[in-house]
Design a protein around this motif. Structure first.
Motif, PDB file in Angstrom:
ATOM      1  N   MET A 356      34.902  19.111  50.641  1.00  0.00           N
ATOM      2  CA  MET A 356      35.695  18.332  49.699  1.00  0.00           C
ATOM      3  C   MET A 356      36.573  17.278  50.363  1.00  0.00           C
ATOM      4  O   MET A 356      36.898  16.254  49.756  1.00  0.00           O
ATOM      5  N   ASP A 357      36.959  17.489  51.617  1.00  0.00           N
ATOM      6  CA  ASP A 357      37.783  16.504  52.326  1.00  0.00           C
ATOM      7  C   ASP A 357      37.066  15.171  52.487  1.00  0.00           C
ATOM      8  O   ASP A 357      37.704  14.128  52.625  1.00  0.00           O
ATOM      9  N   PHE A 358      35.753  15.212  52.544  1.00  0.00           N
ATOM     10  CA  PHE A 358      34.972  14.030  52.898  1.00  0.00           C
ATOM     11  C   PHE A 358      34.114  13.537  51.736  1.00  0.00           C
ATOM     12  O   PHE A 358      33.055  12.962  51.932  1.00  0.00           O
ATOM     13  N   ASN A 359      34.598  13.766  50.545  1.00  0.00           N
ATOM     14  CA  ASN A 359      33.876  13.380  49.337  1.00  0.00           C
ATOM     15  C   ASN A 359      34.895  12.839  48.345  1.00  0.00           C
ATOM     16  O   ASN A 359      35.689  13.594  47.780  1.00  0.00           O
ATOM     17  N   ALA A 360      34.868  11.537  48.131  1.00  0.00           N
ATOM     18  CA  ALA A 360      35.888  10.910  47.294  1.00  0.00           C
ATOM     19  C   ALA A 360      35.906  11.462  45.880  1.00  0.00           C
ATOM     20  O   ALA A 360      36.969  11.597  45.257  1.00  0.00           O
ATOM     21  N   MET A 361      34.726  11.793  45.337  1.00  0.00           N
ATOM     22  CA  MET A 361      34.661  12.315  43.978  1.00  0.00           C
ATOM     23  C   MET A 361      35.351  13.664  43.853  1.00  0.00           C
ATOM     24  O   MET A 361      35.964  13.970  42.833  1.00  0.00           O
ATOM     25  N   GLU A 362      35.246  14.487  44.889  1.00  0.00           N
ATOM     26  CA  GLU A 362      35.742  15.856  44.791  1.00  0.00           C
ATOM     27  C   GLU A 362      37.076  16.068  45.506  1.00  0.00           C
ATOM     28  O   GLU A 362      37.765  17.057  45.256  1.00  0.00           O
ATOM     29  N   LYS A 363      37.446  15.139  46.354  1.00  0.00           N
ATOM     30  CA  LYS A 363      38.707  15.262  47.085  1.00  0.00           C
ATOM     31  C   LYS A 363      39.899  15.312  46.139  1.00  0.00           C
ATOM     32  O   LYS A 363      40.905  15.975  46.421  1.00  0.00           O
ATOM     33  N   GLN A 364      39.776  14.645  44.998  1.00  0.00           N
ATOM     34  CA  GLN A 364      40.889  14.607  44.036  1.00  0.00           C
ATOM     35  C   GLN A 364      41.208  15.984  43.456  1.00  0.00           C
ATOM     36  O   GLN A 364      42.291  16.184  42.898  1.00  0.00           O
ATOM     37  N   PHE A 365      40.261  16.936  43.608  1.00  0.00           N
ATOM     38  CA  PHE A 365      40.468  18.260  43.020  1.00  0.00           C
ATOM     39  C   PHE A 365      40.963  19.287  44.028  1.00  0.00           C
ATOM     40  O   PHE A 365      41.060  20.473  43.702  1.00  0.00           O
ATOM     41  N   ILE A 366      41.275  18.850  45.236  1.00  0.00           N
ATOM     42  CA  ILE A 366      41.803  19.789  46.238  1.00  0.00           C
ATOM     43  C   ILE A 366      43.089  20.416  45.700  1.00  0.00           C
ATOM     44  O   ILE A 366      43.996  19.736  45.231  1.00  0.00           O
ATOM     45  N   GLY A 367      43.139  21.735  45.759  1.00  0.00           N
ATOM     46  CA  GLY A 367      44.301  22.456  45.247  1.00  0.00           C
ATOM     47  C   GLY A 367      44.212  22.816  43.777  1.00  0.00           C
ATOM     48  O   GLY A 367      45.094  23.495  43.241  1.00  0.00           O
ATOM     49  N   ASN A 368      43.131  22.398  43.108  1.00  0.00           N
ATOM     50  CA  ASN A 368      42.981  22.660  41.678  1.00  0.00           C
ATOM     51  C   ASN A 368      41.542  23.058  41.384  1.00  0.00           C
ATOM     52  O   ASN A 368      40.768  22.280  40.805  1.00  0.00           O
ATOM     53  N   PRO A 369      41.135  24.248  41.782  1.00  0.00           N
ATOM     54  CA  PRO A 369      39.738  24.651  41.599  1.00  0.00           C
ATOM     55  C   PRO A 369      39.307  24.700  40.133  1.00  0.00           C
ATOM     56  O   PRO A 369      38.140  24.459  39.832  1.00  0.00           O
ATOM     57  N   ASP A 370      40.229  24.993  39.218  1.00  0.00           N
ATOM     58  CA  ASP A 370      39.851  25.032  37.805  1.00  0.00           C
ATOM     59  C   ASP A 370      39.411  23.651  37.323  1.00  0.00           C
ATOM     60  O   ASP A 370      38.406  23.516  36.609  1.00  0.00           O
ATOM     61  N   ALA A 371      40.163  22.625  37.713  1.00  0.00           N
ATOM     62  CA  ALA A 371      39.795  21.263  37.329  1.00  0.00           C
ATOM     63  C   ALA A 371      38.492  20.838  38.003  1.00  0.00           C
ATOM     64  O   ALA A 371      37.660  20.149  37.398  1.00  0.00           O
ATOM     65  N   HIS A 399      25.491  20.703  52.108  1.00  0.00           N
ATOM     66  CA  HIS A 399      26.528  21.080  53.085  1.00  0.00           C
ATOM     67  C   HIS A 399      27.286  22.310  52.586  1.00  0.00           C
ATOM     68  O   HIS A 399      28.507  22.308  52.470  1.00  0.00           O
ATOM     69  N   ILE A 400      26.552  23.345  52.327  1.00  0.00           N
ATOM     70  CA  ILE A 400      27.159  24.528  51.715  1.00  0.00           C
ATOM     71  C   ILE A 400      28.164  25.222  52.636  1.00  0.00           C
ATOM     72  O   ILE A 400      29.135  25.809  52.166  1.00  0.00           O
ATOM     73  N   ILE A 401      27.956  25.146  53.943  1.00  0.00           N
ATOM     74  CA  ILE A 401      28.952  25.674  54.887  1.00  0.00           C
ATOM     75  C   ILE A 401      30.092  24.684  55.018  1.00  0.00           C
ATOM     76  O   ILE A 401      31.267  25.047  55.009  1.00  0.00           O
ATOM     77  N   ALA A 402      29.722  23.409  55.163  1.00  0.00           N
ATOM     78  CA  ALA A 402      30.673  22.301  55.176  1.00  0.00           C
ATOM     79  C   ALA A 402      31.548  22.307  56.420  1.00  0.00           C
ATOM     80  O   ALA A 402      31.280  23.004  57.404  1.00  0.00           O
ATOM     81  N   TRP A 403      32.633  21.534  56.360  1.00  0.00           N
ATOM     82  CA  TRP A 403      33.578  21.405  57.461  1.00  0.00           C
ATOM     83  C   TRP A 403      34.875  20.874  56.872  1.00  0.00           C
ATOM     84  O   TRP A 403      34.949  20.491  55.720  1.00  0.00           O
ATOM     85  N   GLY A 404      35.921  20.870  57.669  1.00  0.00           N
ATOM     86  CA  GLY A 404      37.213  20.402  57.195  1.00  0.00           C
ATOM     87  C   GLY A 404      38.078  21.534  56.653  1.00  0.00           C
ATOM     88  O   GLY A 404      37.695  22.700  56.635  1.00  0.00           O
ATOM     89  N   LYS A 405      39.243  21.174  56.184  1.00  0.00           N
ATOM     90  CA  LYS A 405      40.229  22.154  55.732  1.00  0.00           C
ATOM     91  C   LYS A 405      40.018  22.591  54.279  1.00  0.00           C
ATOM     92  O   LYS A 405      40.612  23.579  53.849  1.00  0.00           O
ATOM     93  N   HIS A 406      39.210  21.872  53.549  1.00  0.00           N
ATOM     94  CA  HIS A 406      39.080  22.159  52.120  1.00  0.00           C
ATOM     95  C   HIS A 406      37.602  22.204  51.730  1.00  0.00           C
ATOM     96  O   HIS A 406      37.039  21.233  51.230  1.00  0.00           O
ATOM     97  N   THR A 407      36.994  23.340  51.953  1.00  0.00           N
ATOM     98  CA  THR A 407      35.628  23.576  51.506  1.00  0.00           C
ATOM     99  C   THR A 407      35.669  24.340  50.187  1.00  0.00           C
ATOM    100  O   THR A 407      36.716  24.848  49.776  1.00  0.00           O
ATOM    101  N   TYR A 408      34.528  24.439  49.520  1.00  0.00           N
ATOM    102  CA  TYR A 408      34.489  25.213  48.287  1.00  0.00           C
ATOM    103  C   TYR A 408      34.975  26.639  48.528  1.00  0.00           C
ATOM    104  O   TYR A 408      35.754  27.191  47.737  1.00  0.00           O
ATOM    105  N   GLU A 409      34.484  27.244  49.601  1.00  0.00           N
ATOM    106  CA  GLU A 409      34.841  28.638  49.858  1.00  0.00           C
ATOM    107  C   GLU A 409      36.343  28.803  50.042  1.00  0.00           C
ATOM    108  O   GLU A 409      36.948  29.773  49.547  1.00  0.00           O
ATOM    109  N   ILE A 410      36.954  27.848  50.740  1.00  0.00           N
ATOM    110  CA  ILE A 410      38.405  27.921  50.953  1.00  0.00           C
ATOM    111  C   ILE A 410      39.149  27.656  49.643  1.00  0.00           C
ATOM    112  O   ILE A 410      40.090  28.388  49.279  1.00  0.00           O
TER     113      ILE A 410
END
Length: 626
Positions: A356-371, A399-410
């Motif tokens: 999510m850190d490296f995806n402009a569409m999804e970066k906006q939802f960091i911290g808000n998994p419901d949204a 990129h299901i494992i992904a990288w960065g501080k904000h992955t789906y799993e995190i």
């Protein structure tokens, strides 16, 4: 350090780098230039270097690096990951004259500490303000220290009063380090063929490598079957000596590539067509588009759209803007019908991207998994329903494992989100297959165990991926030995019955033969493994490739050695086109590669053709002639 606002001019014609590699076999000792030459520059702390910067915040200074046995390391650090190459220049004065015809040797070390696994471009040149460049050299810089050694012949005299060696570092990332730069003149009489050159190799490249012999034998066994043709007359009597032609039409195995909608579907009025790649606008002509389509039709039976089905591009298509409407029309009304008419399967890339850190569409939802969940579910409902008639497989989670501080799993506090995405995607697109995709599994290898962990979890949740994809972006630093690839394939096959190379390319600097050899060996190893269902490359033409040096066709459409390997394997070695004659029993048998066929029988003016599909159980085709 001296900072200058003077822009150094010159015409740059670049050659690609060939480097040493840590993960493969190469000479352990640094290359030492032979004696007898004259050093033309100084690269030490007291040298009169200049650092030029423009349009960026950047600094340059000498530094020391712990545990690195290199002296006089020059470091350039900036606030940008990518900008115009000339925005950051290290300028090293040349102290002695160069004469036309002089034999020169270049040697230096470079690295990009803390960088990711992908290389970045660095541009080196020898030039003066009044003369055309003596030498120009484009190289790929990695996070590990590597020595680059090249030789060349001076094309003109060079006056030391106005001559420099120049590194352009705008594309090199935030930190680049250079050490032990030497430019040596051996004079006009020196035999350039005797000068050293940095080179690479990999285990298993040998001409008679046993692993390759075994793999080719395995291909004969698992990728081929018997086609039996029986020819009889109207009374069911066998006909002897009937001519039988068995012509393959389509592989059962998937040979695919990433494609561009405009190049596939654009009308002549839309060309020339320009697209920005790696910060540079690249223009394609109508003639290029025709050649592009010819190659797709001839060599590939499935494609992945490189960007058209990514969420942010899909959003653009649905926006109602002129650009969005134009792209959607070309994509859905022109490119898709063309592929369908030519029997080319279509893959969708992608529904979800877990980094999510490296995806402009999804970066906006960091911290808000419901949204985020609400957005993703709405996106899937939209795109899956509107593409259900033409997309046969999705990279459902990329990129299901992904990288960065904000992955789906995190962000979601666990892996359940992966099972939920697979379940919802299957509900919305039940007729498509659903794949997961990840990199750094085959090259580098550090995501092998994390990837297995996710696959096992999905299996346990009843949401096993239909296909497990590997991003095979191989580079000089990551040419994994083929035997190791086969071992990795075996381990994943234990938990995933269908595997594919989902994004395959080989970037080998300026060593086109190395690229060709490794490309060949990955193709052979992968095609020989029974669990693989497809090999999808990530580009084939230099002007439409995310890594131009990894292309199979050059910008002028000439085939590189790697392209010749590809054509030879897929369209010749692994293709069946045979002619036989029936025996006294009216039969003939040919062993062919699995796929679709046209089988034609000719006798005494009668010509009859039937379509047939050859699977692993074989095929029996019976002809009754009048």
């Amino acid at each position: 350090m001296f900072e200058s606002n003077q822009q150094v001019n010159g015409t740059f014609l670049f050659a690609l780098l060939m480097m040493l590699v840590t993960s493969i076999t190469y000479a352990d000792d640094p290359i030492v230039p032979p004696p007898g030459g004259q050093d033309l520059l100084s690269f030490q702390r007291d040298s009169k270097l200049r650092f030029h910067k423009s349009n960026v915040e950047a600094t340059a200074a000498w530094t020391q690096v712990k545990d690195v046995p290199l002296e006089a390391i020059y470091q350039v650090e900036s606030d940008v990951r990518f900008c115009a190459p000339e925005n950051m220049q290290v300028i090293v004065p040349i102290d002695a004259a160069i004469k036309k015809g002089d034999v020169m040797l270049l040697s230096f070390w470079i690295c990009r500490p803390g960088a990711g696994g992908q290389p970045n471009n660095v541009y080196f040149s020898v030039q003066s303000e009044t003369e055309q460049s003596q030498y120009e050299y484009k190289l790929s810089a990695y996070r590990e220290w590597k020595q680059h050694v090249r030789s060349f012949v001076a094309t003109a005299d060079c006056d030391p009063a106005s001559s420099n060696a120049i590194f352009e570092l705008g594309e090199a990332g935030t930190i680049a380090q250079i050490a032990e730069l030497r430019l040596i003149n051996y004079g006009a009489d020196y035999d350039i063929k005797t000068l050293p050159r940095s080179t690479v190799n990999y285990k298993g490249r040998e001409f008679d490598a046993q692993w390759r012999e075994d793999a080719l034998a395995r291909i004969e066994k698992i990728r081929k079957a018997d086609i039996t043709v029986q020819v009889v007359d109207a009374r069911d009597n066998p006909i002897q000596d009937a001519k039988v032609t068995i012509q393959m039409q389509r592989h059962a195995f998937g040979f695919g590539n990433a494609v561009n909608a405009y190049l596939l579907g654009g009308n002549e009025s839309m060309f020339p067509y320009a697209k920005v790649r790696n910060g540079t606008s690249v223009t394609s002509t109508w003639s290029d588009a025709q050649k592009y389509r010819e190659i797709v039709k001839k060599y590939f039976n499935c494609v992945t759209f490189e960007s058209e089905l990514r969420p942010h591009v899909w959003k653009k298509q649905m926006s109602g803007t002129p650009d969005g409407n134009s792209l959607h029309k070309v994509f859905t009304q022109q490119a898709i019908p063309w592929l369908q008419a030519n029997n080319v399967d279509i893959r969708g890339h992608y529904l979800a991207w877990a980094a999510m850190d490296f995806n402009a569409m999804e970066k906006q939802f960091i911290g808000n998994p419901d949204a985020h969940r609400q957005w993703l579910w709405e996106h899937m409902a939209d795109v899956l329903r509107k593409t259900s008639l033409f997309v046969s497989e999705w990279d459902t989670i990329n990129h299901i494992i992904a990288w960065g501080k904000h992955t789906y799993e995190i962000e979601y506090g666990g892996m359940q989100i992966y099972a939920d995405i697979m379940k919802e995607a299957r509900r919305l697109a039940p007729n498509a297959t659903h794949a997961i995709n990840e990199g750094k599994v085959l090259p580098d290898g550090y995501k092998r165990e994390p990837y297995k962990r996710v696959i096992r979890f999905l299996n346990e949740q009843g949401q096993a991926p239909d296909t497990v994809g590997f991003m095979g972006h191989f580079e000089l630093m990551t040419l994994t030995p083929p035997e190791e690839l086969l071992e990795v394939y075996d381990r994943f096959a234990e938990i995933a019955p269908r595997l594919q190379l989902s994004e395959f390319d080989v970037e080998a600097g300026d060593d086109e033969q190395l690229q060709a050899d490794y490309f060949r060996d990955v193709m052979i190893a992968t095609f020989s493994h029974p669990n693989f269902v497809s090999i999808v490359q990530w580009g084939f033409w230099e002007k439409a490739h995310w890594k131009p040096a990894a292309a199979l066709w050059r910008a002028d459409w000439s085939l590189k050695p790697s392209g010749k390997v590809f054509v030879d394997l897929v369209a010749k070695q692994w293709w069946t086109d045979e002619t036989a004659r029936t025996n006294a029993a009216g039969n003939c048998q040919v062993r062919g590669f699995l796929g679709d066929y046209h089988v034609t029988v000719e006798r005494e003016g009668q010509i009859v053709m039937k379509k047939a599909t050859l699977n692993r159980e074989g095929a029996m085709i019976r002809f009754k002639l009048k």
